[in-house]
Design a protein around this motif. Structure first.
Motif, PDB file in Angstrom:
ATOM      1  N   GLU A  97      13.209 -19.903   7.627  1.00 26.15           N
ATOM      2  CA  GLU A  97      12.463 -20.252   6.419  1.00 26.15           C
ATOM      3  C   GLU A  97      10.960 -20.246   6.681  1.00 26.15           C
ATOM      4  O   GLU A  97      10.171 -19.795   5.837  1.00 26.15           O
ATOM      5  CB  GLU A  97      12.907 -21.620   5.903  1.00 26.15           C
ATOM      6  N   ARG A 101       8.141 -17.975   4.740  1.00 23.26           N
ATOM      7  CA  ARG A 101       6.948 -18.558   4.118  1.00 23.26           C
ATOM      8  C   ARG A 101       5.672 -17.993   4.715  1.00 23.26           C
ATOM      9  O   ARG A 101       4.689 -17.758   4.005  1.00 23.26           O
ATOM     10  CB  ARG A 101       6.977 -20.086   4.255  1.00 23.26           C
ATOM     11  N   ARG A 104       4.464 -14.841   3.303  1.00 24.09           N
ATOM     12  CA  ARG A 104       3.877 -14.927   1.963  1.00 24.09           C
ATOM     13  C   ARG A 104       2.478 -15.541   1.960  1.00 24.09           C
ATOM     14  O   ARG A 104       1.892 -15.715   0.891  1.00 24.09           O
ATOM     15  CB  ARG A 104       4.788 -15.756   1.059  1.00 24.09           C
TER      16      ARG A 104
END
Length: 234
Positions: A97, A101, A104
């Motif tokens: 995860e 992230r 991005r």
């Protein structure tokens, strides 16, 4: 008497095989994917060195071996490997995860999504290796900055069942001027189905009545994508 399970730690590896030492001496960039995973895993099991465990993890997704395959693995699937219990599975899920992230970070609040490629770049790392189908809706303002996004459906999705009502409830709440639909094909083939095309037209038509434009419907495949609308004129 309960049998005590012996774990093979990093210290039990030969010095030349210890990722910690290699990282300190030469930098993390010199480590292989397996060595980086071994640092996270920390210990192996009886009969399996931690490096062996890392290699098993990299081969867990047979359709896409390697780090990309790990990105699409569910929490419970990590625990199918002997030696990866609840704690290790949660740690691996957290690392995946974080990677998504971090991919991005470049998309700040002022970033304008002006091309199909920009949308695909935003979703690709997360969606391209999912083992299930998801439909996301991205809400944009007049300058095509993202106001918000929402997960519309998750699981085995029949695109023909995508409900414009639910989409535009979210869009109206967000004050969106335009929207983009994004969904993945777990097979990796981004070729649109007849249902995909029909759902796109249904949402586009509903948006015209409400005054919220459907700019595009992006289908994410395995490392590539298809744009169904291409309505990127401003």
């Amino acid at each position: 008497m309960k049998k005590i399970k012996k774990h093979l730690t990093m210290k039990e590896l030969p010095v030349t095989e210890r990722p910690y030492e290699k990282c300190e001496k030469n930098g993390a960039g010199t480590l292989s994917d397996a060595e980086l995973l071994a640092i996270i895993l920390k210990t192996g099991t009886r009969g399996d060195k931690v490096m062996d465990l890392a290699v098993q993890l990299l081969n867990l997704n047979p359709s896409c071996p390697g780090l990309e395959g790990i990105m699409g693995i569910e929490l419970a699937d990590f625990q199918k490997i002997r030696g990866i219990g609840r704690v290790k599975a949660v740690q691996l899920a957290a690392v995946c995860e974080l990677s998504r992230r971090m991919s991005r970070i470049q998309f700040s609040e002022s970033y304008a999504f002006t091309t199909p490629q920009s949308i695909a770049d935003y979703y690709m790392a997360y969606m391209c290796r999912l083992g299930h189908e998801e439909v996301h809706v991205m809400m944009l303002d007049t300058k095509q900055h993202m106001i918000s996004e929402c997960l519309l459906t998750k699981g085995t999705v029949n695109a023909s069942l995508i409900a414009p009502r639910e989409i535009f409830i979210q869009a109206l709440k967000a004050g969106a001027v335009s929207i983009v639909l994004v969904h993945n094909h777990p097979s990796g083939d981004d070729t649109p189905s007849r249902e995909d095309l029909a759902a796109t037209e249904k949402v586009r038509s509903a948006g015209e009545l409400i005054g919220i434009r459907l700019i595009d419907h992006i289908i994410i495949g395995s490392g590539h994508f298809t744009s169904l609308c291409g309505s990127w004129n401003h």
